[in-house]
Design a protein around this motif. Structure first.
Motif, short mmCIF file in Angstrom:
data_model
loop_
_atom_site.label_atom_id
_atom_site.label_comp_id
_atom_site.label_asym_id
_atom_site.label_seq_id
_atom_site.Cartn_x
_atom_site.Cartn_y
_atom_site.Cartn_z
N UNK A 145 39.63 33.55 35.39
CA UNK A 145 39.19 34.93 35.39
C UNK A 145 39.29 35.50 36.80
N UNK A 146 39.38 36.81 36.91
CA UNK A 146 39.66 37.46 38.19
C UNK A 146 38.67 38.60 38.47
N UNK A 147 38.34 38.76 39.73
CA UNK A 147 37.57 39.92 40.18
C UNK A 147 38.56 40.95 40.71
N UNK A 148 38.45 42.18 40.23
CA UNK A 148 39.33 43.26 40.66
C UNK A 148 38.54 44.27 41.48
N UNK A 149 38.88 44.39 42.75
CA UNK A 149 38.30 45.44 43.58
C UNK A 149 39.14 46.70 43.35
N UNK A 150 38.53 47.70 42.74
CA UNK A 150 39.26 48.88 42.31
C UNK A 150 38.81 50.11 43.09
N UNK A 151 39.76 50.80 43.70
CA UNK A 151 39.45 52.06 44.35
C UNK A 151 39.20 53.12 43.30
N UNK A 152 37.98 53.63 43.23
CA UNK A 152 37.61 54.59 42.19
C UNK A 152 38.01 56.01 42.55
N UNK A 153 38.49 56.22 43.78
CA UNK A 153 38.86 57.56 44.20
C UNK A 153 37.70 58.29 44.84
N UNK A 154 37.92 59.54 45.25
CA UNK A 154 36.94 60.27 46.04
C UNK A 154 35.81 60.91 45.25
N UNK A 155 35.92 60.96 43.94
CA UNK A 155 34.84 61.58 43.17
C UNK A 155 35.26 62.03 41.79
N UNK A 156 36.34 62.78 41.70
CA UNK A 156 36.81 63.22 40.38
C UNK A 156 37.24 62.02 39.56
N UNK A 157 36.74 61.94 38.33
CA UNK A 157 37.02 60.77 37.50
C UNK A 157 38.50 60.58 37.22
N UNK A 158 39.27 61.66 37.20
CA UNK A 158 40.69 61.53 36.87
C UNK A 158 41.56 61.25 38.09
N UNK A 211 39.18 33.82 42.31
CA UNK A 211 40.35 34.65 42.59
C UNK A 211 40.02 36.14 42.48
N UNK A 212 40.73 36.96 43.25
CA UNK A 212 40.49 38.40 43.20
C UNK A 212 41.78 39.14 43.55
N UNK A 213 41.82 40.40 43.15
CA UNK A 213 42.92 41.29 43.49
C UNK A 213 42.33 42.62 43.95
N UNK A 214 43.13 43.38 44.69
CA UNK A 214 42.69 44.69 45.17
C UNK A 214 43.62 45.76 44.61
N UNK A 215 43.04 46.77 44.00
CA UNK A 215 43.80 47.90 43.46
C UNK A 215 43.44 49.14 44.27
N UNK A 216 44.40 49.72 44.98
CA UNK A 216 44.08 50.85 45.86
C UNK A 216 43.68 52.09 45.09
N UNK A 217 43.03 53.01 45.82
CA UNK A 217 42.60 54.27 45.23
C UNK A 217 42.86 55.41 46.18
N UNK A 218 42.53 56.62 45.77
CA UNK A 218 42.70 57.80 46.61
C UNK A 218 41.55 57.87 47.61
N UNK A 219 41.84 57.83 48.92
CA UNK A 219 40.76 57.85 49.91
C UNK A 219 40.16 59.24 50.06
N UNK A 220 38.93 59.29 50.55
CA UNK A 220 38.23 60.56 50.71
C UNK A 220 38.96 61.50 51.65
#
Length: 249
Positions: A1-14, A103-112
């Motif tokens: 199993x894996x831990x995913x660090x996910x960038x959720x973005x700056x605020x807007x859910x989409x 184990x883990x992976x990193x998924x980038x997101x939209x920075x503030x």
């Protein structure tokens, strides 16, 4: 199993990435900071997912949640606001997962800062005006800044500066940057970028502090200072210039 660090973005859910949303929808456990991550994003989780708000948890409690879920055979979504690459505190979590053999992976997101630039309708790098962006913060109640990374030192470059976690100390920011940028230097503050309650303030170092106080902005904001914010007369980029040689690769 894996831990995913996910960038959720700056605020807007989409503004979460497609990869981030798909991964979130496949994880049986989701850890999120309730004070920063929009609740709407949690709708992407499986209906029976275990949701853990980390707002009141310390690093050891968060690590226990991550390793415990892994041991139980669950993929874990660890939602972080913005992008995990800056000011996200993922390093200490990854270090502990390395020690635990998880184990883990990193998924980038939209920075503030990117969402703030979009709100301002500005490109932060402008040909012949400024081609450097400094992302930084100030030391107040948080971790001390390394030697040589104080505002006075960084400000000597004159580069476009983006400050996180500093809105409530805007007077100090102005005081330290005016000697290097000048009181007439363009400045902006964007709070809650991309959210319905977004606040956009434009001015100069001379008046931006007063605007911030009048608007009641204390946190969840970025401060931007630099000449590119007000650039109107500049050369077009060479990228699309008619004079550019376009034959070959």
């Amino acid at each position: 199993m894996t831990v995913y660090f996910i960038g959720a973005g700056p605020g807007a859910a989409d503004l979460i990435t497609v990869r981030g949303a798909r991964t979130l929808a496949a994880c049986g456990v989701c850890l999120y900071a309730g004070s920063l991550v929009p609740r709407e994003l949690l709708a992407e989780c499986p209906h029976d997912a275990r949701l853990v708000d980390t707002a009141q948890l310390d690093i050891e409690q968060i690590t226990a949640e991550l390793t415990g879920a892994h041991a139980a055979g669950h993929d874990v979504a660890r939602l972080h606001s913005g992008d995990p690459s800056v000011f996200s505190a993922v390093n200490e979590q990854m270090r502990r997962l390395d020690e635990a053999g998880v184990p883990y992976e990193v998924i980038p997101g939209v920075p503030a800062f990117a969402a703030a630039a979009a709100a301002l309708k500005r490109e932060l790098t402008v040909p012949t005006v400024g081609q450097t962006v400094i992302l930084t913060r100030i030391a107040q109640r948080a971790t001390a800044m390394p030697e040589g990374e104080d505002l006075a030192t960084l400000g000597r470059s004159g580069a476009l500066m983006v400050l996180h976690l500093a809105a409530q100390y805007v007077d100090r920011v102005v005081e330290e940057l005016v000697p290097h940028y000048g009181a007439d230097c363009p400045a902006a503050v964007v709070a809650y970028a991309s959210r319905p309650d977004e606040i956009v303030l434009r001015g100069t170092l001379d008046d931006i502090a007063a605007q911030v106080k009048a608007a009641g902005v204390l946190r969840t904001a970025v401060i931007m200072v630099g000449r590119t914010l007000g650039a109107e007369q500049f050369h077009d980029s060479h990228l699309y210039s008619p004079a550019r040689e376009r034959h070959g690769c």
